[in-house]
Enzyme design. Structure first.
Site, short mmCIF file in Angstrom:
data_model
loop_
_atom_site.label_atom_id
_atom_site.label_comp_id
_atom_site.label_asym_id
_atom_site.label_seq_id
_atom_site.Cartn_x
_atom_site.Cartn_y
_atom_site.Cartn_z
N LYS A 185 12.48 6.38 13.97
CA LYS A 185 12.95 6.96 12.71
C LYS A 185 14.31 7.65 12.88
O LYS A 185 15.16 7.60 11.98
CB LYS A 185 11.92 7.95 12.16
CG LYS A 185 10.59 7.29 11.76
CD LYS A 185 10.76 6.26 10.66
CE LYS A 185 9.42 5.82 10.07
NZ LYS A 185 9.57 4.83 9.01
N ARG A 204 0.84 -1.21 0.00
CA ARG A 204 0.00 0.00 0.00
C ARG A 204 0.88 1.25 0.00
O ARG A 204 2.09 1.18 0.18
CB ARG A 204 -0.88 0.02 1.26
CG ARG A 204 -1.96 -1.02 1.25
CD ARG A 204 -2.84 -0.93 2.48
NE ARG A 204 -2.20 -1.47 3.68
CZ ARG A 204 -2.09 -0.81 4.83
NH1 ARG A 204 -2.56 0.41 4.95
NH2 ARG A 204 -1.51 -1.38 5.87
N TYR A 208 7.65 6.80 17.56
CA TYR A 208 7.90 6.89 16.11
C TYR A 208 9.12 7.77 15.82
O TYR A 208 9.96 7.43 14.98
CB TYR A 208 6.63 7.45 15.48
CG TYR A 208 6.58 7.50 13.97
CD1 TYR A 208 6.26 6.37 13.23
CD2 TYR A 208 6.82 8.70 13.30
CE1 TYR A 208 6.18 6.43 11.84
CE2 TYR A 208 6.73 8.76 11.91
CZ TYR A 208 6.41 7.63 11.19
OH TYR A 208 6.33 7.70 9.82
N ALA A 247 11.65 8.30 17.80
CA ALA A 247 12.84 7.56 18.23
C ALA A 247 13.21 6.49 17.21
O ALA A 247 14.38 6.32 16.85
CB ALA A 247 12.59 6.91 19.59
P1 NDP Z 1 0.68 2.74 4.98
O1 NDP Z 1 0.06 2.58 6.33
O2 NDP Z 1 -0.13 3.29 3.87
O3 NDP Z 1 1.30 1.34 4.51
C1 NDP Z 1 2.12 0.63 5.39
C2 NDP Z 1 2.76 -0.51 4.66
O4 NDP Z 1 3.68 -1.15 5.55
C3 NDP Z 1 1.77 -1.58 4.23
O5 NDP Z 1 2.23 -2.12 3.02
C4 NDP Z 1 1.86 -2.60 5.37
O6 NDP Z 1 1.52 -3.93 4.98
C5 NDP Z 1 3.33 -2.52 5.68
N1 NDP Z 1 3.66 -2.97 7.03
C6 NDP Z 1 3.27 -2.45 8.22
N2 NDP Z 1 3.78 -3.16 9.23
C7 NDP Z 1 4.50 -4.16 8.67
C8 NDP Z 1 5.24 -5.24 9.19
N3 NDP Z 1 5.37 -5.43 10.50
N4 NDP Z 1 5.84 -6.09 8.32
C9 NDP Z 1 5.72 -5.91 6.98
N5 NDP Z 1 5.03 -4.91 6.43
C10 NDP Z 1 4.42 -4.06 7.27
O7 NDP Z 1 1.97 3.63 5.26
P2 NDP Z 1 2.74 4.70 4.32
O8 NDP Z 1 2.80 4.22 2.94
O9 NDP Z 1 2.20 6.03 4.64
O10 NDP Z 1 4.18 4.63 5.00
C11 NDP Z 1 5.29 3.98 4.41
C12 NDP Z 1 6.54 4.41 5.17
O11 NDP Z 1 6.68 5.82 5.06
C13 NDP Z 1 6.50 4.11 6.66
O12 NDP Z 1 7.77 3.70 7.11
C14 NDP Z 1 6.11 5.41 7.28
O13 NDP Z 1 6.56 5.51 8.61
C15 NDP Z 1 6.82 6.38 6.36
N6 NDP Z 1 6.29 7.73 6.37
C16 NDP Z 1 5.00 8.00 5.98
C17 NDP Z 1 4.53 9.29 5.99
C18 NDP Z 1 3.14 9.66 5.56
O14 NDP Z 1 2.77 10.83 5.72
N7 NDP Z 1 2.36 8.78 5.00
C19 NDP Z 1 5.37 10.39 6.46
C20 NDP Z 1 6.70 10.01 6.83
C21 NDP Z 1 7.12 8.73 6.78
P3 NDP Z 1 0.00 -4.49 5.03
O15 NDP Z 1 -0.69 -3.86 3.86
O16 NDP Z 1 0.12 -5.97 4.89
O17 NDP Z 1 -0.57 -4.05 6.34
#
Ligand code: NDP
Length: 242
Positions: free
Chosen positions: A157, A11, A153, A155
């Site tokens: 990152k 996603r 979060y 910490a």
């Molecule tokens: P989403 O919540 O849209 O998607 C999260 C994704 O991570 C999904 O594919 C989910 O898989 C997967 N995931 C979560 N936990 C695990 C796990 N334990 N093992 C494997 N896969 C996992 O998040 P974003 O796309 O928004 O975020 C992506 C990255 O960007 C993250 O690291 C987030 O911290 C970072 N980020 C996002 C920001 C934002 O504004 N959106 C801002 C700054 C950083 P599944 O679909 O199976 O649940």
């Protein structure tokens, strides 16, 4: 075969990065935790554009699961090699520190920081042998600035950013670069419920970002031409913080 592994590729930002990797000619390993339908949509989109890849399920917060699934894949696919690793999987469980429980702290640290460590250590060996690799870690504005309600979060990152800089110095001589990107507000499920209308007033570009805009920067850092950029943190936040 050139492969790219994107954790959390089912996603949001991860999906956009998977598609970017496929456009760059990589066979994409799309990791997800539980949302197989969404992961399949990522793969379908890649195939519709003429690329290819496969799904690989593991929980980045569980080291045994990583070892079993990713370790197993590496063993049985000796002809393939993961040239680009994008550590993208992440969660947030916000609470003011006064009210943050053990689980909220541990879940977030395990997913972002432990996940980075256990996944990267497994993949690094192949890159060291081939003397080439690109590692890109998805950090956050929160890891640079710190945000209230996100001690866990922030910490996690900030930890990833420190590890990025340290690892870059360990492996630079072997043709491997290690960088991080630090997104601000990006329109995905993670920030659902945040009021863009109010928050955009603080952002010079006056809007939230798109997953594709993060993927573009990741693609740049993953390119061969970015060989002289390492140990760097690139902010993608519309000017919100620098
Ligand atoms: P989403 O919540 O849209 O998607 C999260 C994704 O991570 C999904 O594919 C989910 O898989 C997967 N995931 C979560 N936990 C695990 C796990 N334990 N093992 C494997 N896969 C996992 O998040 P974003 O796309 O928004 O975020 C992506 C990255 O960007 C993250 O690291 C987030 O911290 C970072 N980020 C996002 C920001 C934002 O504004 N959106 C801002 C700054 C950083 P599944 O679909 O199976 O649940």
């Amino acid at each position: 075969m050139k492969c790219s592994l994107v954790t959390g590729g089912s996603r949001g930002i991860g999906r956009a990065i998977c598609i970017k990797m496929a456009q760059m000619g990589y066979y994409v390993l799309i990791n997800y935790k539980s949302n197989v339908e969404e992961a399949e949509k990522t793969l379908t989109q890649i195939r519709q554009e003429g690329g290819n890849g496969e799904l690989i399920r593991f929980d980045v917060s569980a080291k045994e699961d990583i070892q079993r699934s990713l370790g197993g894949w590496i063993k049985t696919n000796e002809d393939k090699y993961i040239e680009v690793l994008v550590n993208n999987a992440g969660i947030k469980e916000d609470a003011l520190m006064m009210w943050m429980n053990d689980e909220q702290w541990e879940n977030v640290i395990r997913t972002s920081l432990d996940g980075f460590f256990y996944v990267t250590r497994l993949v690094l060996n192949g890159m060291l042998l081939k003397k080439y690799g690109r590692i890109i870690n998805i950090a956050s504005l929160s890891g640079l600035k710190g945000l209230p309600g996100q001690t866990n979060y922030s910490a996690a990152k900030a930890g990833v950013i420190g590890a990025t800089k340290a690892l870059a110095q360990e492996v630079g001589r072997r043709g491997i670069t290690v960088n991080a990107v630090a997104p601000g507000f990006i329109k995905t499920d993670m920030i659902e419920g945040l009021d863009e209308k109010t928050l955009q007033k603080m952002i010079p570009v006056n809007r939230f970002g798109l997953p594709e805009e993060v993927a573009h920067a990741v693609g740049f850092l993953a390119s061969k031409e970015a060989a002289y950029i390492t140990a760097e943190v690139l902010s993608i936040n519309g000017g919100l913080y620098s």
